[in-house]
Enzyme design. Structure first.
Site, PDB file in Angstrom:
ATOM      1  N   LYS A   1      47.648 -22.410   4.504  1.00 63.68           N
ATOM      2  CA  LYS A   1      46.915 -21.823   3.374  1.00 63.68           C
ATOM      3  C   LYS A   1      45.529 -22.471   3.233  1.00 63.68           C
ATOM      4  CE  LYS A   1      46.067 -19.627  -0.469  1.00 63.68           C
ATOM      5  NZ  LYS A   1      45.477 -18.296  -0.361  1.00 63.68           N
TER       6      LYS A   1
ATOM      7  N   THR B   1      48.603 -23.114  -4.421  1.00 62.53           N
ATOM      8  CA  THR B   1      47.845 -23.721  -3.313  1.00 62.53           C
ATOM      9  C   THR B   1      47.648 -25.187  -3.652  1.00 62.53           C
ATOM     10  OG1 THR B   1      46.727 -21.628  -2.926  1.00 62.53           O
ATOM     11  CG2 THR B   1      45.746 -23.589  -1.927  1.00 62.53           C
TER      12      THR B   1
ATOM     13  N   LYS C   1      38.410 -26.226  -5.581  1.00 62.37           N
ATOM     14  CA  LYS C   1      39.613 -27.063  -5.370  1.00 62.37           C
ATOM     15  C   LYS C   1      40.179 -26.867  -3.967  1.00 62.37           C
ATOM     16  CE  LYS C   1      43.334 -25.075  -6.293  1.00 62.37           C
ATOM     17  NZ  LYS C   1      44.469 -24.347  -5.748  1.00 62.37           N
TER      18      LYS C   1
HETATM   19  P1  NAP Z   1      45.354 -19.172 -13.004  1.00 60.83           P
HETATM   20  O1  NAP Z   1      45.241 -17.789 -13.460  1.00 60.83           O
HETATM   21  O2  NAP Z   1      44.323 -20.160 -13.407  1.00 60.83           O
HETATM   22  O3  NAP Z   1      46.778 -19.735 -13.460  1.00 60.83           O
HETATM   23  C1  NAP Z   1      47.052 -21.115 -13.350  1.00 60.83           C
HETATM   24  C2  NAP Z   1      48.397 -21.437 -13.953  1.00 60.83           C
HETATM   25  O4  NAP Z   1      48.577 -22.875 -13.935  1.00 60.83           O
HETATM   26  C3  NAP Z   1      48.540 -20.999 -15.419  1.00 60.83           C
HETATM   27  O5  NAP Z   1      49.890 -20.651 -15.646  1.00 60.83           O
HETATM   28  C4  NAP Z   1      48.179 -22.294 -16.159  1.00 60.83           C
HETATM   29  O6  NAP Z   1      48.714 -22.354 -17.462  1.00 60.83           O
HETATM   30  C5  NAP Z   1      48.864 -23.318 -15.268  1.00 60.83           C
HETATM   31  N1  NAP Z   1      48.352 -24.666 -15.466  1.00 60.83           N
HETATM   32  C6  NAP Z   1      47.121 -25.141 -15.162  1.00 60.83           C
HETATM   33  N2  NAP Z   1      47.041 -26.460 -15.462  1.00 60.83           N
HETATM   34  C7  NAP Z   1      48.239 -26.812 -15.988  1.00 60.83           C
HETATM   35  C8  NAP Z   1      48.786 -28.021 -16.464  1.00 60.83           C
HETATM   36  N3  NAP Z   1      48.074 -29.176 -16.450  1.00 60.83           N
HETATM   37  N4  NAP Z   1      50.064 -28.019 -16.926  1.00 60.83           N
HETATM   38  C9  NAP Z   1      50.788 -26.880 -16.921  1.00 60.83           C
HETATM   39  N5  NAP Z   1      50.353 -25.689 -16.455  1.00 60.83           N
HETATM   40  C10 NAP Z   1      49.083 -25.659 -15.989  1.00 60.83           C
HETATM   41  O7  NAP Z   1      45.449 -19.255 -11.400  1.00 60.83           O
HETATM   42  P2  NAP Z   1      46.018 -18.153 -10.369  1.00 60.83           P
HETATM   43  O8  NAP Z   1      44.883 -17.342  -9.890  1.00 60.83           O
HETATM   44  O9  NAP Z   1      47.243 -17.523 -10.936  1.00 60.83           O
HETATM   45  O10 NAP Z   1      46.384 -19.119  -9.152  1.00 60.83           O
HETATM   46  C11 NAP Z   1      47.596 -19.849  -9.121  1.00 60.83           C
HETATM   47  C12 NAP Z   1      47.659 -20.589  -7.779  1.00 60.83           C
HETATM   48  O11 NAP Z   1      47.639 -19.636  -6.703  1.00 60.83           O
HETATM   49  C13 NAP Z   1      46.465 -21.515  -7.521  1.00 60.83           C
HETATM   50  O12 NAP Z   1      46.908 -22.641  -6.803  1.00 60.83           O
HETATM   51  C14 NAP Z   1      45.523 -20.664  -6.679  1.00 60.83           C
HETATM   52  O13 NAP Z   1      44.660 -21.470  -5.883  1.00 60.83           O
HETATM   53  C15 NAP Z   1      46.514 -19.867  -5.859  1.00 60.83           C
HETATM   54  N6  NAP Z   1      46.055 -18.534  -5.395  1.00 60.83           N
HETATM   55  C16 NAP Z   1      45.304 -17.722  -6.186  1.00 60.83           C
HETATM   56  C17 NAP Z   1      44.915 -16.467  -5.720  1.00 60.83           C
HETATM   57  C18 NAP Z   1      44.087 -15.520  -6.543  1.00 60.83           C
HETATM   58  O14 NAP Z   1      43.527 -14.574  -5.951  1.00 60.83           O
HETATM   59  N7  NAP Z   1      43.950 -15.681  -7.829  1.00 60.83           N
HETATM   60  C19 NAP Z   1      45.324 -16.054  -4.455  1.00 60.83           C
HETATM   61  C20 NAP Z   1      46.125 -16.895  -3.680  1.00 60.83           C
HETATM   62  C21 NAP Z   1      46.497 -18.136  -4.168  1.00 60.83           C
HETATM   63  P3  NAP Z   1      47.861 -21.799 -18.711  1.00 60.83           P
HETATM   64  O15 NAP Z   1      48.079 -20.312 -18.711  1.00 60.83           O
HETATM   65  O16 NAP Z   1      48.427 -22.488 -19.877  1.00 60.83           O
HETATM   66  O17 NAP Z   1      46.411 -22.165 -18.453  1.00 60.83           O
END
Ligand code: NAP
Length: 290
Positions: free
Chosen positions: A172, A97, A240
């Site tokens: 989104k 997102t 965010k």
């Molecule tokens: P998450 O668990 O926090 O995973 C975030 C990912 O981004 C991890 O692989 C993290 O790596 C990486 N990352 C963060 N900062 C970074 C950087 N500076 N350089 C390189 N890698 C970096 O988040 P998530 O829940 O999977 O969500 C991922 C995306 O989908 C987000 O944009 C979120 O808004 C969206 N989303 C989430 C959901 C949900 O229910 N969770 C649903 C729909 C959409 P590390 O493992 O090293 O920290």
């Protein structure tokens, strides 16, 4: 299309998505900043790349599932970024997102490399990612989407093509604006219920069965009453999303006052040490306020 796919980002969502790509028989290369999160996927047959550039070098489709604009910029364009090795004809799928402004910037560089970009954020959370039941909200051209469809299908129950590049990102943010405001208003409503002397269970049953009832209200009220803040959706990511929604709506001369108010609740909770909890923890500062 050959079956070489790369996925960049193995967090809550990317980890489940990657497992479904493996299950569907794709030859999968994975990258994550914190390599330990890749171990289960490596054990199931994924190749690990130590940089995004290495991950993207042989793939025909490269998917990213990262926290925000800054993470996406780092992984695509930073030192050893994926764009340094993508080949002509590669399809890039940005599923994080992120802001439409960042999608436009990323597309400019992708085009210079002869690659096609789709913005394809998802609805659904941890369970839908693990179960291959996400919905992709896609912006971009038909040819790229048709080529990427077998890959997206392996992770989803639905692919909605909303229009040209940026359309998925816009949709989104509108979706998450409504979700964020509902979660914040539920936090206030439930705190009010808890202090009112009403029977909490009966009051929530009325709301769930009535006009305010929604899948989100049902799921989040259960977590709030159980004080279960194990992560489905990180609290800081909702702050965010609301910020990006405010910025994007401003381009259409819409002032998202509701998003601003909701974001202040999420930011207050984050400042109180709840950033890494589930977004349902947004209720806690309200509960402890006098
Ligand atoms: P998450 O668990 O926090 O995973 C975030 C990912 O981004 C991890 O692989 C993290 O790596 C990486 N990352 C963060 N900062 C970074 C950087 N500076 N350089 C390189 N890698 C970096 O988040 P998530 O829940 O999977 O969500 C991922 C995306 O989908 C987000 O944009 C979120 O808004 C969206 N989303 C989430 C959901 C949900 O229910 N969770 C649903 C729909 C959409 P590390 O493992 O090293 O920290």
């Amino acid at each position: 299309m050959d079956k070489d796919v790369a996925i960049l980002g193995l967090g809550t969502m990317g980890g489940g998505m990657a497992a479904n790509l493996l299950k569907a028989g794709f030859s999968l290369t994975v990258y994550n900043r914190t390599p330990e999160k890749a171990q289960a996927l490596i054990d199931s047959g994924a190749r690990f790349a130590s940089t995004p550039a290495e991950a993207a070098a042989k793939a025909s489709v490269v998917i990213s599932m990262l926290a925000d604009d800054a993470a996406s910029r780092e992984v695509w364009m930073g030192q050893h970024g994926a764009l340094s090795t993508v080949r002509e004809g590669t399809i890039l799928v940005e599923s994080s997102t992120v802001s439409p402004a960042w999608i436009a910037e990323l597309a400019t560089v992708a085009t210079q490399k002869g690659a096609a970009l789709l913005d394809a954020p998802v609805t659904g959370s941890r369970m839908q990612a693990e179960g291959g039941q996400l919905s992709f909200l896609v912006g971009g051209d038909d040819v790229a989407l048709n080529a990427a469809t077998p890959v997206l299908k392996a992770m989803s129950k639905e692919i909605v093509h909303l229009g040209p590049l940026g359309s998925g990102a816009k949709m989104k943010l509108i979706n998450n604006f409504l979700c964020g405001v509902q979660v914040a208003s539920l936090a206030e409503g439930l705190t009010w219920i808890e202090r009112s002397g009403l029977d909490v269970e009966k009051a929530l049953a009325v709301l769930k069965a009535g006009a305010p009832g929604s899948p989100l209200l049902g799921a989040i009220s259960t977590r709030m009453t159980a004080h279960d803040y194990s992560v489905n959706f990180l609290l800081r990511l909702m702050a965010k999303d609301l910020l990006y929604a405010e910025e994007e709506a401003a381009h259409c001369n819409v002032d998202l006052k509701m998003a601003e108010a909701a974001r202040s609740l999420f930011e207050t909770a984050a400042a109180k040490g709840l950033a890494e909890k589930d977004m349902s923890a947004v209720i806690e500062p309200l509960r402890s306020s006098k």
